[in-house]
Each structure stands twice: as structure tokens, then as C-alpha cells.
Design an enzyme around this catalytic site. Structure first.
Site, PDB file in Angstrom:
ATOM      1  N   GLU A 158      28.046  66.217 -10.261  1.00  0.00           N
ATOM      2  CA  GLU A 158      26.848  64.906 -10.075  1.00  0.00           C
ATOM      3  C   GLU A 158      26.569  65.360  -8.667  1.00  0.00           C
ATOM      4  O   GLU A 158      27.117  63.898  -7.771  1.00  0.00           O
ATOM      5  CB  GLU A 158      28.122  64.271 -10.747  1.00  0.00           C
ATOM      6  CG  GLU A 158      28.503  63.879 -11.617  1.00  0.00           C
ATOM      7  CD  GLU A 158      28.905  62.561 -12.080  1.00  0.00           C
ATOM      8  OE1 GLU A 158      28.529  61.961 -12.938  1.00  0.00           O
ATOM      9  OE2 GLU A 158      29.583  62.007 -11.826  1.00  0.00           O
ATOM     10  N   GLU A 234      28.508  65.086 -19.776  1.00  0.00           N
ATOM     11  CA  GLU A 234      29.796  62.963 -19.462  1.00  0.00           C
ATOM     12  C   GLU A 234      29.569  62.553 -20.428  1.00  0.00           C
ATOM     13  O   GLU A 234      28.559  61.387 -20.236  1.00  0.00           O
ATOM     14  CB  GLU A 234      30.231  63.063 -18.141  1.00  0.00           C
ATOM     15  CG  GLU A 234      30.621  63.755 -17.783  1.00  0.00           C
ATOM     16  CD  GLU A 234      31.393  63.603 -16.198  1.00  0.00           C
ATOM     17  OE1 GLU A 234      31.523  62.707 -16.333  1.00  0.00           O
ATOM     18  OE2 GLU A 234      31.177  64.517 -14.799  1.00  0.00           O
TER      19      GLU A 234
END
Length: 578
Positions: A158, A234
Site C-alpha cells: 500500500e 485486502e
């Protein structure tokens, strides 16, 4: 041997279409005796892949000293998954977030006063290189192209939520390839312009992370990646807790509905989390935006499998959806027995201030240095000095306190300061004969996400009385990783901070839960294993004790209590309270 590749709108494995149905299980949050059980339950739910982060801070606890044994035997975890017929996705970092201490980065990085994290700062890259040299020796032979189960690896994590140094991402990519990684590489980021701009590379496969509205999220991904399979790396089907909050839950039917939307459009998915596990020891992370928010010991996450590995209604709702799209194997699901071992009296004690030289390292210096400068990563740090008198009443000010301090004058508890206070102060008056001042600071978990990652611990600037800085300190670093040096005596004490010890008999070691009613703020050890933190503000009220940590016969419990308790008694119950 095989290889995962990218088709026009789907993944291919050895040229044949495949949909990735993955769930996150972090081997480092689960005792190794339970790895196979958790992975079997993943497969029994219809998943074909397990995903895991890899925490750099555990595998290289000191610079150049590596650990891949016991609960850190990543090779064993991956081979168990392979034996069960599961693929594996690995997210090696170096940064992992994961609500894990410092996002998995080792605290010793912060000893460099000029350290720049997650970018092309050479000392940081040199440390990453040394780590990757060792880590890839473990992972490369386990790739699907070598006959193993690893089908993909992530570059960073991320990254668009943090920065946009694309040369850094390219450096990591080259580093993985040069060390023999030849499986699919990918990035994952939030589905917004800034994150996808900052965290991706043009030629690297892109995925997104979200908890709802999949059509909308994938539409944004398509602006950056017009073709290829859609994947949510995710899928946030639950959430984690901070101390002082309410316990987070999410309805299983809602989770199943969003999953169905994803699968209906042909997308692949990784559940974050499928099984959360536990932030044992001092490994919980923290968030810090408007204020500092440390994460609790439990990482239950309201996941399909509970912290202790039991399937939930959410588990079965998810399995019902998956059955619409693939054949789900008929695998028996074992529910681990739980035992209530009853009350245990902790009838031995020793005060922290009587034990400093037994479990701590001592330093002398003009200023109160932070933990990292003294080669300390976790635990507590004590600052001690003498202040001459007389002095009129004035505020005692700790500048940039990280995180929570107990203040003692002449050995007597005076008050608590916390980094969330606008200006941590306690008013003190110094008599003519002067006073001794002790400040015990707890590292409650380094920030794991966002712009404030460089979260040094202890007193990071200085201590003042009014406008005057106080110099000449004795410092004790208290990592609390080995308590064998403590010299306990029989009887109880009400003076804290204090260690309390008791023994209890176990006929059959089973999972249990340590209930700490009447205690305030403490750290608990079973047979030398650090279970984690307790704080009466909740929401978590019990600590999970996996059965393998117990032994048949006599067991030892040590509780380090900071502020005091009603009586030195705990209870082992068969019911958790999160």
C-alpha cells in the site's frame, strides 16, 4: 511446477484459467502447533490460496542477526500449505502495516538520526538488501516455478498511502528479480487516484484494497489498468480494535453479499483477515492521525475464524457463497476444546524498582535518550535523576513523550502522563533537601500506518521543570524479554509497579482465556511467553492462552502490573471477552 500469469480478464495457471480465492493467515500471529488446523479450515471454507505478510522486525531483531526458527519458520508454514493443496501469496514488505509494531520495520532502523523510511535513502536500502538476501534464500526455492506453492509476491505494501518514490519501488522490484524471484509481482493500494498514482508501476500488475462497493472500486482500478483480471488483495471483512474503543464487528451476511458481488463479475479476492490471531508480546501497532491510538493485544478482527480458531456464522455465510462458484471440499472442521482452570493466586512478588539491575541495562548521560539510541526496541524505559531544592511549585514537563509515563517522587507514585495530553505535565514542589525523580515510560506500540512512522520511543526530546531543562540522568532499558533474573519473595504487595508470580496445575493443556478483573494495566507471561498487554479501559477483557503454551503439571504465570489491583488473583476461563 507451474506459473501464474495474466490473461485478458483472468489469471492463468500453466495457461489454464484460475480464480484466486485467498485468505490471510499470519503465521507469526498463530502458535506453530496450530498452523495446520487454521490452514485446513481455510481450505474447508472453499479457498485455494493462503496469503501472509512477513515481519522484518521479528526475522532480524538485531542488525545482521536473523531468526527463522520455531514460530518464525516461514518455510514450514508454506510447506504445510502446500501439503494441503493450497497456493501461497507472500507479502514480504519490507513494510507490511498489518496493525503490527512499526508496520513490521525493525526498531533499530531509528537509531540513525537521519533515517528516511520507505524511500531511496541509501542506509535504509542497505538494510533492506541485507534482509532480502536472507529472506529470499528461504522463499525462492518455494516458488511455483521451482515446484513450490508460492504463486505471487507483493512489492512493498500500500505504498501509495505513504509516498510516491517510484525509483524506490523499482529498486525493490529489481532486488526481488535479481535474487531469483520469477513469480508474478504485484502492488496493492486503495482505490483512489493519489494512492494508485503513488503506489504503482506501469508494468507491474495492480490490485486494490477495500471493504465494500466492489463495482465502484474496480472501476477506479480500470482507469489505471484497463485489462487483466480484477483482484481485491485486502477485502476488509472485519476490523481491528484500539484501546478505549468499542469492539468492532461486521455482519456476516453483509460480508457474504459483497463477496458474491465480486465473484459474480469474475474477480479474485483475498480476505483480510481470514484468521487474525494475536499480537503476542509487544507486537501491537498503533495509529496516529489526530491522536495516538494503540491497538489491543487481540487481532481477532471479527474474522471468519476467531482469534482462537473457531468458525463463526460469517465463516459459513462465506462458504455458502463460494459454493455457488466452485466445488468446496468436504473436510471435517475441528473445534479446539477450551478449559476453565479457575482462579490462581499470585502469592510471590518483587517490585520493579528493586529489580532494575536484574532485568535492565543501566546507562548514565546528560539527557534522557530515547529507546532506539540505547539499542532497545520494546518494553519499558526508566529515567531517574535528582533535583536539588528548594523550588516553588512548577509544572514538570515531558517534551514529546512516547508513549505513557508513570511519575514517581521519592519512590511514591505521583501521576500519569500520556502522549495524547496536549502538554504532559504534573505540578511538583521541591523541598530544600531535594527529590529523587523516576519516570517510567511504556512503549505502547509504534505507529504502523500513515505519515508518522518514525515513532521513536521513550522521552524523545527532554524534561523541564518550568522553563529549565533537567540534566544528568540514569537510564534503565527494560526490554522485558527475559524475566529469569527476577528475585521473587513470598507474600503480596500493593506497591506498583510490581511483578506478581503464581503457579497452577494443568491436567490437560487446552486453550483458555486469562481474565484480569480488578487489575489495571499489565503485561502477562505464561511459562516465560509474553501473552501481551491488558488495560482495564478495554474493550478487550481477556487474553487468549493457546493450549500449546501450557504443559501438563505445574505452570507459571507472571503479571507485571503498573498501577495496582484489587487483589493478586486471576482467573482462567473457557470464555473470551473482547
Amino acid at each position: 511446477m507451474g506459473k501464474l500469469t495474466i490473461g485478458n480478464d483472468q489469471f492463468l495457471y500453466d495457461g489454464k484459467p484460475i480464480r484466486i480465492l485467498s485468505g490471510a493467515i499470519h503465521y507469526f500471529r498463530v502458535v506453530p502447533q496450530y498452523w495446520e488446523d487454521r490452514l485446513k479450515k481455510l481450505k474447508a471454507c472453499g479457498f485455494n490460496t493462503v496469503e501472509t505478510y512477513i515481519p522484518w522486525n521479528l526475522h532480524e531483531p538485531k542488525p545482521g542477526k536473523f531468526c527463522f526458527e520455531g514460530g518464525l519458520d516461514i518455510t514450514k508454514f508454506i510447506k504445510i500449505a502446500q501439503d494441503l493443496g493450497l497456493f501461497v501469496i507472500v507479502r514480504p514488505g519490507p513494510y507490511i502495516c498489518a496493525e503490527w509494531e512499526f508496520g513490521g520495520l525493525p526498531a533499530w532502523l531509528l537509531k540513525d538520526p537521519s533515517m528516511q523510511l520507505r524511500c531511496s535513502y541509501k542506509p535504509y536500502l542497505d538494510a533492506v538488501d541485507r534482509y532480502f538476501d536472507k529472506l529470499m534464500e528461504k522463499l525462492v526455492p518455494l516458488q511455483s516455478t521451482k515446484g513450490g506453492p508460492i504463486i505471487a509476491m507483493q512489492i512493498e505494501n500500500e505504498y501509495g498511502s505513504y509516498g510516491n518514490d517510484h525509483e524506490y519501488l523499482r529498486y525493490l522490484e529489481r532486488g526481488l528479480r535479481s535474487r531469483g524471484v520469477d513469480v508474478l509481482l504485484f502492488t496493492s493500494d486503495g482505490a483512489c487516484d493519489s494512492m494508485l498514482q503513488g503506489g504503482t508501476l506501469p508494468h507491474v500488475f495492480k490490485t486494490v484494497n477495500f471493504g465494500s462497493r466492489p463495482i465502484e472500486q474496480f472501476k477506479k482500478l480500470r482507469e489505471f489498468q484497463p485489462d487483466g483480471p480484477l483482484m481485491c488483495t485486502e477485502y476488509w471483512n472485519g476490523w481491528f480494535d484500539h484501546w478505549g474503543e468499542q469492539h468492532h464487528t461486521r455482519d456476516g451476511e453483509d460480508v457474504a453479499k459483497v463477496l458474491d458481488e465480486m465473484l459474480a463479475i469474475g474477480a479474485s479476492v483475498n480476505f483480510y483477515m481470514f484468521h487474525g490471531g494475536t499480537n503476542f508480546g509487544f507486537m501491537n501497532g498503533a495509529n496516529c492521525m489526530e491522536e495516538y491510538q494503540p491497538t489491543v493485544t487481540s487481532y481477532d478482527y471479527d474474522a471468519p475464524l476467531t482469534e482462537w480458531g473457531d468458525p463463526t456464522p460469517k465463516y459459513y455465510a462465506i462458504r455458502d457463497v463460494i459454493k455457488k462458484y466452485v466445488d468446496v471440499p468436504d473436510i471435517p472442521i475441528e473445534v479446539m476444546p477450551k478449559k476453565a482452570y479457575g482462579s490462581v493466586k499470585l502469592d510471590e512478588h518483587v517490585k520493579l524498582f528493586d529489580s532494575l539491575d536484574d532485568i535492565g541495562r543501566r546507562f548514565e548521560g546528560p539527557v534522557p535518550l530515547q529507546m532506539e539510541a540505547l539499542d532497545q526496541s520494546y518494553g519499558f524505559i526508566l529515567y531517574r535523576t535528582f533535583i536539588a531544592g528548594p523550588r516553588d511549585e512548577a509544572p514538570l514537563i515531558i517534551e514529546d513523550l512516547h508513549d505513557r509515563a508513570l511519575v514517581f517522587i521519592n519512590g511514591e507514585f505521583t501521576g500519569v502522563m500520556y502522549r495524547n495530553d496536549k502538554q504532559p505535565t504534573i505540578n511538583i514542589k521541591v523541598p530544600r533537601e531535594g527529590i529523587s525523580l523516576d519516570i517510567l515510560v511504556e512503549n505502547m506500540g509504534r505507529v504502523n500506518y500513515g505519515p508518522y512512522l518514525a515513532d521513536k520511543k521513550g522521552i524523545t526530546k527532554g524534561v523541564r521543570i518550568g522553563q529549565q531543562y533537567i540534566y544528568n540522568w540514569t537510564i534503565y532499558t527494560l526490554e522485558m524479554d527475559n524475566l529469569e533474573g527476577l528475585k521473587f519473595v513470598k507474600g503480596t504487595s500493593c506497591e506498583c509497579p510490581c511483578f506478581f508470580k503464581g503457579e497452577f496445575e494443568v491436567n490437560e493443556p487446552c486453550d483458555t482465556f486469562l481474565k484480569l478483573s480488578g487489575w489495571t494495566k499489565c503485561v502477562c507471561y505464561i511459562n516465560g511467553f509474553n501473552l501481551g498487554r491488558y488495560w482495564k479501559i478495554g474493550p478487550q477483557q481477556t487474553l487468549y492462552v493457546p493450549g500449546p503454551l501450557l504443559k501438563k503439571g505445574k505452570n507459571e504465570l507472571i503479571v507485571f502490573e503498573l498501577e495496582g489491583m484489587q487483589e493478586p488473583v486471576v482467573e482462567f476461563t473457557d470464555k473470551p471477552s473482547l
